[in-house]
Write an enzyme that holds these catalytic residues in place. Sequence first.
Site, mmCIF file in Angstrom:
data_model
loop_
_atom_site.group_PDB
_atom_site.id
_atom_site.type_symbol
_atom_site.label_atom_id
_atom_site.label_comp_id
_atom_site.label_asym_id
_atom_site.label_seq_id
_atom_site.Cartn_x
_atom_site.Cartn_y
_atom_site.Cartn_z
ATOM 1 N N ASN A 85 44.404 20.330 37.750
ATOM 2 C CA ASN A 85 44.011 21.485 38.544
ATOM 3 C C ASN A 85 44.133 21.245 40.045
ATOM 4 O O ASN A 85 44.181 22.190 40.815
ATOM 5 C CB ASN A 85 42.569 21.875 38.186
ATOM 6 C CG ASN A 85 41.993 22.910 39.116
ATOM 7 O OD1 ASN A 85 42.412 24.066 39.126
ATOM 8 N ND2 ASN A 85 41.020 22.503 39.936
ATOM 9 N N TYR A 150 54.836 25.504 48.253
ATOM 10 C CA TYR A 150 53.883 25.743 47.167
ATOM 11 C C TYR A 150 54.614 26.230 45.908
ATOM 12 O O TYR A 150 54.337 25.769 44.794
ATOM 13 C CB TYR A 150 52.866 26.785 47.626
ATOM 14 C CG TYR A 150 51.681 26.982 46.710
ATOM 15 C CD1 TYR A 150 50.735 25.976 46.540
ATOM 16 C CD2 TYR A 150 51.484 28.195 46.046
ATOM 17 C CE1 TYR A 150 49.632 26.168 45.722
ATOM 18 C CE2 TYR A 150 50.393 28.390 45.227
ATOM 19 C CZ TYR A 150 49.466 27.372 45.064
ATOM 20 O OH TYR A 150 48.383 27.561 44.252
#
Length: 238
Positions: A85, A150
């Site tokens: 995560n 990203y």
Amino acid sequence: MRRALVTGGSGAIGGAICRRLAQCGLHVIVHGNTNAERAERVADEIRRSGGRADSIAFDVTDHEASTDALARVLEAGAIQVVVNNAGVHDDGPLAGMTFEQWRRVVDVSTHGFFNVTQPLLMPMIRSRWGRIVNLSSVVGVTGNRGQVNYAAAKAALHGAAKALALELASRGITVNVIAPGFVAGGMAETIDPAVIGATVPMKRAATTDEIAGAVAYLVSDEAAYVTGQILAIGGGLG
């Protein structure tokens, strides 16, 4: 009792995942790095609620530090559930992006995936049961202006998960990706709600509990035949 490691467990989304997995009966190891105290608070909250949890702190971008920390974790036995995560963003158009902006984002998501997952694989394989879930983003599917770094980092997790799922399918281990859109309490906190309303077909951000619920399903016995998949949780995005 099966054990789960959640990287970035000190954050809003990671904390929700940790609490949900503890409710599912897993012993949760809450990871933090710069937020080690927050990771311990999440673990303490789980313990006070009757669950089992510990916290751990290391930099997922540091291969040696990750290997050393996970070796200590493995002294108590295999980790059966891994939730990758941890992630950061450092936005800007590529034409003006610095190498450090690029490297930092890619290091956490992509190199962090390798540094955390690879040391845990052989013990998981020997137990012939495991669940690996990568937290990505719809940006890794659709792209987004100002987030080339990203998008690249998250898209890499998609390819890695699909390939690793093929390697591990015969061993009772599944590998999947959850790709959220806007998440309340996560990075969406910096986004104007009007932008979310205009962009998302369902006119709202996801809750952290909705993301945690999807993780809980993918790591459950009920999802034993689901592997190599990218689950978009974007309210119609992705």
